[in-house]
Design an enzyme around this catalytic site. Structure first.
Site, mmCIF file in Angstrom:
data_model
loop_
_atom_site.group_PDB
_atom_site.id
_atom_site.type_symbol
_atom_site.label_atom_id
_atom_site.label_comp_id
_atom_site.label_asym_id
_atom_site.label_seq_id
_atom_site.Cartn_x
_atom_site.Cartn_y
_atom_site.Cartn_z
ATOM 1 N N HIS A 68 0.827 -1.216 0.000
ATOM 2 C CA HIS A 68 0.000 0.000 0.000
ATOM 3 C C HIS A 68 0.863 1.269 0.000
ATOM 4 O O HIS A 68 1.776 1.383 0.824
ATOM 5 C CB HIS A 68 -0.915 -0.017 1.231
ATOM 6 N N GLN A 122 -0.811 10.175 -0.771
ATOM 7 C CA GLN A 122 0.057 11.361 -0.643
ATOM 8 C C GLN A 122 -0.720 12.658 -0.870
ATOM 9 O O GLN A 122 -0.352 13.709 -0.327
ATOM 10 C CB GLN A 122 1.266 11.253 -1.597
HETATM 11 O O1 0FX Z 1 -1.411 2.333 -8.534
HETATM 12 P P1 0FX Z 1 -1.558 3.645 -7.874
HETATM 13 O O2 0FX Z 1 -0.269 4.252 -7.455
HETATM 14 O O3 0FX Z 1 -2.423 3.505 -6.493
HETATM 15 C C1 0FX Z 1 -3.846 3.581 -6.399
HETATM 16 C C2 0FX Z 1 -4.280 3.986 -4.998
HETATM 17 O O4 0FX Z 1 -3.661 5.201 -4.598
HETATM 18 C C3 0FX Z 1 -3.935 2.923 -3.999
HETATM 19 O O5 0FX Z 1 -4.435 3.279 -2.714
HETATM 20 C C4 0FX Z 1 -4.560 1.610 -4.425
HETATM 21 N N1 0FX Z 1 -4.192 0.566 -3.480
HETATM 22 C C5 0FX Z 1 -4.079 1.279 -5.828
HETATM 23 C C6 0FX Z 1 -4.731 0.036 -6.322
HETATM 24 O O6 0FX Z 1 -4.411 2.346 -6.742
HETATM 25 O O7 0FX Z 1 -2.438 4.601 -8.748
HETATM 26 P P2 0FX Z 1 -2.220 5.224 -10.198
HETATM 27 O O8 0FX Z 1 -1.075 4.578 -10.895
HETATM 28 O O9 0FX Z 1 -3.544 5.250 -10.876
HETATM 29 O O10 0FX Z 1 -1.816 6.735 -9.861
HETATM 30 C C7 0FX Z 1 -0.560 7.068 -9.329
HETATM 31 C C8 0FX Z 1 -0.609 8.485 -8.844
HETATM 32 O O11 0FX Z 1 -0.851 9.348 -9.951
HETATM 33 C C9 0FX Z 1 -1.712 8.784 -7.839
HETATM 34 O O12 0FX Z 1 -1.276 8.540 -6.505
HETATM 35 C C10 0FX Z 1 -2.006 10.244 -8.075
HETATM 36 C C11 0FX Z 1 -1.622 10.460 -9.546
HETATM 37 N N2 0FX Z 1 -2.801 10.613 -10.409
HETATM 38 C C12 0FX Z 1 -3.315 9.565 -11.090
HETATM 39 C C13 0FX Z 1 -4.418 9.724 -11.895
HETATM 40 C C14 0FX Z 1 -5.047 8.552 -12.648
HETATM 41 C C15 0FX Z 1 -3.342 11.886 -10.539
HETATM 42 O O13 0FX Z 1 -2.844 12.840 -9.898
HETATM 43 N N3 0FX Z 1 -4.441 12.040 -11.331
HETATM 44 C C16 0FX Z 1 -5.005 11.019 -12.015
HETATM 45 O O14 0FX Z 1 -6.020 11.243 -12.751
#
Ligand code: 0FX
Length: 251
Positions: free
Chosen positions: A97, A110
């Site tokens: 996590h 974050q």
């Molecule tokens: O894979 P992941 O880093 O994590 C998310 C959840 O935060 C986490 O609690 C959960 N266990 C997991 C399954 O999904 O998420 P990501 O790769 O979609 O996004 C990474 C980061 O990018 C995110 O923390 C914030 C940023 N982001 C992402 C998207 C899609 C944005 O700022 N805006 C967005 O639209």
């Protein structure tokens, strides 16, 4: 010793790092199978050219039965599907996590750590029926600076996740670790809480500090997050922020 581990993930870079870790550690007593969710494109989920990636839909009972029959350990490495009770009760399931439990449970930890000035880090924990709530195997904080954006803080958290995996993988595979219950329910944020942050109300009265914190919490690479509405055109105008400590050599 667990013999057949399934990794289920929607985060390719993290899976690639996990694969490199397994290779580096030359683990031969556990077989690892990689899989992703139906909404992630399996063909672009190239963990390594040595790895064939499966797809598991955790809403499909046949998929759950197949996992229960074939694996004795499941890792969720940022898997965006909810693990059903049937699965977590029958197979040991472990979540990596991107937050320090229980302070940072839920979605994009974050972002909420910046807005609410919480400490943040990473956690490896057993999965139970609640979100990011199971017994904690390992956790550690990262340093959060006043000039961190969502992206810079996220990168520190991801590095900490890999560090924790590097340190604890063998004891997890040997089922030889001491896990403990989270101290409280603490904070849980969902995707809808993130979405509620995005629309900036131009007439809201607040402090400069709060505006800076909100914008850095919503600044993450090329993602279009925070916006206000241009009254003339009705269009969303996306907003980000750049922060630079003095004498910083970066850009
Ligand atoms: O894979 P992941 O880093 O994590 C998310 C959840 O935060 C986490 O609690 C959960 N266990 C997991 C399954 O999904 O998420 P990501 O790769 O979609 O996004 C990474 C980061 O990018 C995110 O923390 C914030 C940023 N982001 C992402 C998207 C899609 C944005 O700022 N805006 C967005 O639209």
């Amino acid at each position: 010793m667990f013999k057949n581990a399934l990794i289920i993930s929607d985060n390719l870079p993290l899976c690639q790092q996990f694969f490199s870790l397994i290779e580096k550690k030359k683990i031969s007593t556990t077989k690892f199978t990689f899989s992703t969710s139906p909404f992630t494109n399996k063909d672009s989920f190239m963990v390594s050219d040595k790895v064939e990636v499966k797809v598991y839909n955790l809403k499909d009972q046949n998929a759950i039965d197949e996992i229960i029959a074939n694996y004795d350990l499941v890792f969720s490495i940022h898997c965006k599907q909810i693990f059903p009770a049937d699965l977590v009760e029958k197979v040991k399931c472990i979540n990596v996590h991107p937050g320090y439990n229980p302070i940072n449970r839920g979605w994009y930890p974050q972002v909420f750590a910046i807005i609410n000035d919480y400490q943040i880090g990473a956690t490896i924990h057993e999965i139970d029926k609640e979100l990011d709530n199971g017994h904690i195997i390992a956790r550690a904080f990262v340093d959060k600076e006043v000039y961190d954006t969502s992206e810079s803080l996220y990168n520190k958290v991801i590095a900490k996740e890999i560090e924790l995996l590097e340190e604890h993988l063998e004891s997890i595979l040997e089922n030889n670790y001491n896990a403990f219950a989270p101290e409280s329910e603490s904070n849980l944020y969902l995707k809808k809480d993130f979405n509620q942050l995005l629309h900036l109300d131009l007439s809201e009265e607040t402090t400069v500090g709060k505006v800076i914190d909100k914008l850095r919490a919503l600044t993450h690479g090329s993602y279009s997050n925070a916006y206000f509405i241009d009254e003339k055109t009705g269009k969303k105008i996306y907003v980000g922020i750049q922060l630079k400590p003095e004498n910083d050599e970066r850009g």
